[in-house]
Motif scaffolding. Structure first.
Motif, mmCIF file in Angstrom:
data_model
loop_
_atom_site.group_PDB
_atom_site.id
_atom_site.type_symbol
_atom_site.label_atom_id
_atom_site.label_comp_id
_atom_site.label_asym_id
_atom_site.label_seq_id
_atom_site.Cartn_x
_atom_site.Cartn_y
_atom_site.Cartn_z
ATOM 1 N N ALA A 14 0.952 -1.103 -0.279
ATOM 2 C CA ALA A 14 -0.015 -0.530 -0.291
ATOM 3 C C ALA A 14 0.584 1.633 -0.069
ATOM 4 O O ALA A 14 2.240 1.138 0.089
ATOM 5 N N SER A 15 0.577 2.457 -0.791
ATOM 6 C CA SER A 15 0.823 3.790 -0.472
ATOM 7 C C SER A 15 1.420 4.053 0.880
ATOM 8 O O SER A 15 0.200 3.547 2.271
ATOM 9 N N GLY A 16 2.547 4.818 0.941
ATOM 10 C CA GLY A 16 2.694 4.976 2.292
ATOM 11 C C GLY A 16 1.166 6.003 3.368
ATOM 12 O O GLY A 16 1.097 6.019 4.261
ATOM 13 N N GLU A 17 0.790 7.640 1.473
ATOM 14 C CA GLU A 17 -0.458 8.012 2.296
ATOM 15 C C GLU A 17 -1.529 6.940 2.590
ATOM 16 O O GLU A 17 -2.682 7.549 3.598
ATOM 17 N N GLU A 18 -1.667 6.019 2.011
ATOM 18 C CA GLU A 18 -2.687 5.228 1.960
ATOM 19 C C GLU A 18 -2.406 4.354 3.860
ATOM 20 O O GLU A 18 -3.471 4.382 4.460
ATOM 21 N N ILE A 19 -1.210 3.820 3.969
ATOM 22 C CA ILE A 19 -1.361 3.432 5.496
ATOM 23 C C ILE A 19 -1.359 4.549 6.648
ATOM 24 O O ILE A 19 -2.182 4.649 7.404
ATOM 25 N N VAL A 20 -0.999 6.182 6.327
ATOM 26 C CA VAL A 20 -1.610 7.018 6.989
ATOM 27 C C VAL A 20 -2.491 7.489 7.411
ATOM 28 O O VAL A 20 -3.109 7.402 8.156
ATOM 29 N N ARG A 21 -2.851 7.643 6.109
ATOM 30 C CA ARG A 21 -4.774 7.128 6.746
ATOM 31 C C ARG A 21 -5.570 6.518 7.301
ATOM 32 O O ARG A 21 -6.950 5.868 8.198
ATOM 33 N N GLU A 22 -4.574 4.961 6.559
ATOM 34 C CA GLU A 22 -5.661 3.976 7.970
ATOM 35 C C GLU A 22 -5.652 4.018 9.524
ATOM 36 O O GLU A 22 -5.753 3.658 9.479
ATOM 37 N N VAL A 23 -4.189 4.439 9.823
ATOM 38 C CA VAL A 23 -3.663 4.783 11.043
ATOM 39 C C VAL A 23 -4.663 5.011 10.996
ATOM 40 O O VAL A 23 -5.301 5.892 12.433
ATOM 41 N N PHE A 24 -4.632 6.608 10.963
ATOM 42 C CA PHE A 24 -5.782 7.422 11.560
ATOM 43 C C PHE A 24 -6.994 6.970 12.101
ATOM 44 O O PHE A 24 -8.357 7.789 12.249
ATOM 45 N N ALA A 25 -7.679 6.513 10.662
ATOM 46 C CA ALA A 25 -9.146 6.429 10.736
ATOM 47 C C ALA A 25 -8.981 5.146 12.207
ATOM 48 O O ALA A 25 -10.374 4.776 12.107
ATOM 49 N N ALA A 26 -8.008 4.755 11.931
ATOM 50 C CA ALA A 26 -8.235 2.855 12.955
ATOM 51 C C ALA A 26 -8.286 3.689 14.579
ATOM 52 O O ALA A 26 -8.581 4.515 14.906
ATOM 53 N N GLU A 27 -9.644 2.237 14.629
ATOM 54 C CA GLU A 27 -9.904 2.066 16.276
ATOM 55 C C GLU A 27 -9.672 0.510 17.003
ATOM 56 O O GLU A 27 -9.997 0.130 16.957
ATOM 57 N N TYR A 28 -8.146 0.985 18.060
ATOM 58 C CA TYR A 28 -7.319 0.116 17.738
ATOM 59 C C TYR A 28 -8.028 -0.208 19.339
ATOM 60 O O TYR A 28 -8.689 -0.129 19.476
ATOM 61 N N GLU A 29 -7.540 -1.436 19.701
ATOM 62 C CA GLU A 29 -8.121 -2.110 20.745
ATOM 63 C C GLU A 29 -7.533 -1.032 22.219
ATOM 64 O O GLU A 29 -5.681 -0.636 21.834
ATOM 65 N N GLN A 30 -8.181 -1.003 22.771
ATOM 66 C CA GLN A 30 -7.597 0.460 24.079
ATOM 67 C C GLN A 30 -7.610 -0.626 25.916
ATOM 68 O O GLN A 30 -6.909 0.330 26.470
ATOM 69 N N ASP A 31 -8.637 -1.434 25.451
ATOM 70 C CA ASP A 31 -8.142 -2.103 26.787
ATOM 71 C C ASP A 31 -6.833 -2.923 27.024
ATOM 72 O O ASP A 31 -6.212 -3.137 26.374
ATOM 73 N N SER A 32 -6.545 -2.650 28.607
ATOM 74 C CA SER A 32 -5.029 -3.191 29.310
ATOM 75 C C SER A 32 -5.249 -5.043 28.479
ATOM 76 O O SER A 32 -6.033 -5.686 28.718
ATOM 77 N N LEU A 33 -4.126 -5.604 28.443
ATOM 78 C CA LEU A 33 -3.840 -6.949 28.411
ATOM 79 C C LEU A 33 -3.756 -7.338 29.874
ATOM 80 O O LEU A 33 -2.637 -6.460 30.744
ATOM 81 N N PRO A 34 -3.338 -9.023 30.090
ATOM 82 C CA PRO A 34 -3.209 -9.422 31.513
ATOM 83 C C PRO A 34 -1.895 -9.657 32.144
ATOM 84 O O PRO A 34 -1.093 -10.564 32.263
ATOM 85 N N LEU A 35 -1.385 -8.174 32.392
ATOM 86 C CA LEU A 35 0.526 -8.351 32.728
ATOM 87 C C LEU A 35 -0.027 -8.311 34.143
ATOM 88 O O LEU A 35 -1.121 -7.723 34.967
ATOM 89 N N SER A 36 0.542 -9.450 34.676
ATOM 90 C CA SER A 36 0.332 -8.935 36.128
ATOM 91 C C SER A 36 2.365 -9.103 36.762
ATOM 92 O O SER A 36 2.988 -10.267 37.136
ATOM 93 N N PRO A 37 3.080 -7.961 36.542
ATOM 94 C CA PRO A 37 3.800 -7.989 37.240
ATOM 95 C C PRO A 37 4.151 -8.529 39.145
ATOM 96 O O PRO A 37 3.171 -8.242 39.201
ATOM 97 N N ARG A 38 5.688 -8.500 39.228
ATOM 98 C CA ARG A 38 5.187 -9.562 40.847
ATOM 99 C C ARG A 38 5.856 -8.096 41.570
ATOM 100 O O ARG A 38 5.946 -7.246 40.976
ATOM 101 N N VAL A 39 5.092 -8.086 42.805
ATOM 102 C CA VAL A 39 5.131 -7.425 43.511
ATOM 103 C C VAL A 39 6.258 -6.166 43.742
ATOM 104 O O VAL A 39 6.689 -5.127 44.176
#
Length: 272
Positions: free
Chosen positions: A96-121
């Motif tokens: 895809a052209s660079g312009e198309e990729i940038v426009r797709e990123v601008f329009a994208a609605e990415y996942e916002q929820d945090s993943l199950p990370l459990s770092p040690r205390v």
């Protein structure tokens, strides 16, 4: 080019090399490609040459044959042979052209929820929440003390610095009186465009380690690109279309990095 596309391309390359009698090995049913664990090793890596060598032959020689053929394929910018015969493949964003990729990123609605990370205390107490979460998705050999310093050797700092740099470019452009407008981008932006185009797939996979490596790759590509291609006009230079297109690419990168950090439960400050 998606990972599935690349997998098929590599498999087709093996098949044609066998048909042309350049390789004398069984053609596998499938070829796996993966995001390298460290930045600077291409967009994807495959161990297909080592797999083929099990049937006889030298893995690096097999990798050399495949490298030469892969470089002739559309969408592949670079192929390096690493170690005993791994192929590190860099895409050129030709799907895809660079312009198309940038426009797709601008329009994208990415996942916002945090993943199950459990770092040690203990890690949270020693490193703080952000660094402890990054530690949980880091390779075993990483010196965790690096996560507390603002140096290039700290992968978390590099990712957050790249994000802050993208935000700073937007602020500075606003002060100069011009806005972003997606357009044709520099030829050297291929690795960055490939990383941006891959973000939706990596994000949807919800695999924390893979996402962290993807963010490192995106940050590395962005910092190299913007160092070589000034986003802002210099001196008395007037803002041109190329500056607006570069700013759009920088803002798209900032969006991707912010989204990835948010998914990992890590803050993405606009200033460092």
């Amino acid at each position: 080019m998606t990972p599935a596309d690349l997998s098929r391309t590599v498999l087709h390359t093996v098949r044609r090399a066998v048909e042309d009698d350049e390789l004398r090995v069984p053609v596998p049913e499938r070829v796996s490609v993966r995001v390298p664990p460290h930045p600077g090793c291409g967009d994807y890596a495959t161990n297909v040459a080592l797999q083929l060598a099990k049937a006889g032959g030298d893995a690096r020689e097999i990798a050399g044959v495949l490298r030469r053929r892969l470089l002739a394929q559309s969408g592949i910018a670079r192929v390096d042979i690493a170690g005993p015969g791994f192929l590190n493949i860099t895409l050129d964003g030709a799907g895809a052209s660079g312009e198309e990729i940038v426009r797709e990123v601008f329009a994208a609605e990415y996942e916002q929820d945090s993943l199950p990370l459990s770092p040690r205390v203990a890690e949270v107490a020693r490193l703080g929440g952000d660094a402890a979460r990054w530690s949980a998705v880091s390779p075993p050999g990483l010196d965790r003390s690096l996560l507390l310093v603002q140096k290039d050797s700290n992968p978390l700092f590099r990712v957050r610095y790249a994000h802050a740099r993208a935000r700073a470019l937007s602020r500075n452009a606003h002060d100069l009186g011009f806005d972003a407008l997606p357009g044709a981008v520099d030829s050297g932006a291929g690795p960055l465009l490939g990383a941006l185009a891959d973000h939706a797939r990596v994000s949807a996979a919800r695999a924390p380690e893979r996402l962290a490596r993807h963010l490192e790759r995106t940050a590395e590509a962005f910092l190299k690109w913007q160092a070589a291609c000034p986003v802002l006009p210099r001196g008395d230079e007037k803002p041109l279309a190329v500056h607006r297109a570069r700013l759009a690419l920088a803002e798209a990168t900032g969006k991707v990095l912010a989204n990835g950090l948010t998914q990992l439960g890590i803050t993405a400050p606009a200033h460092l």
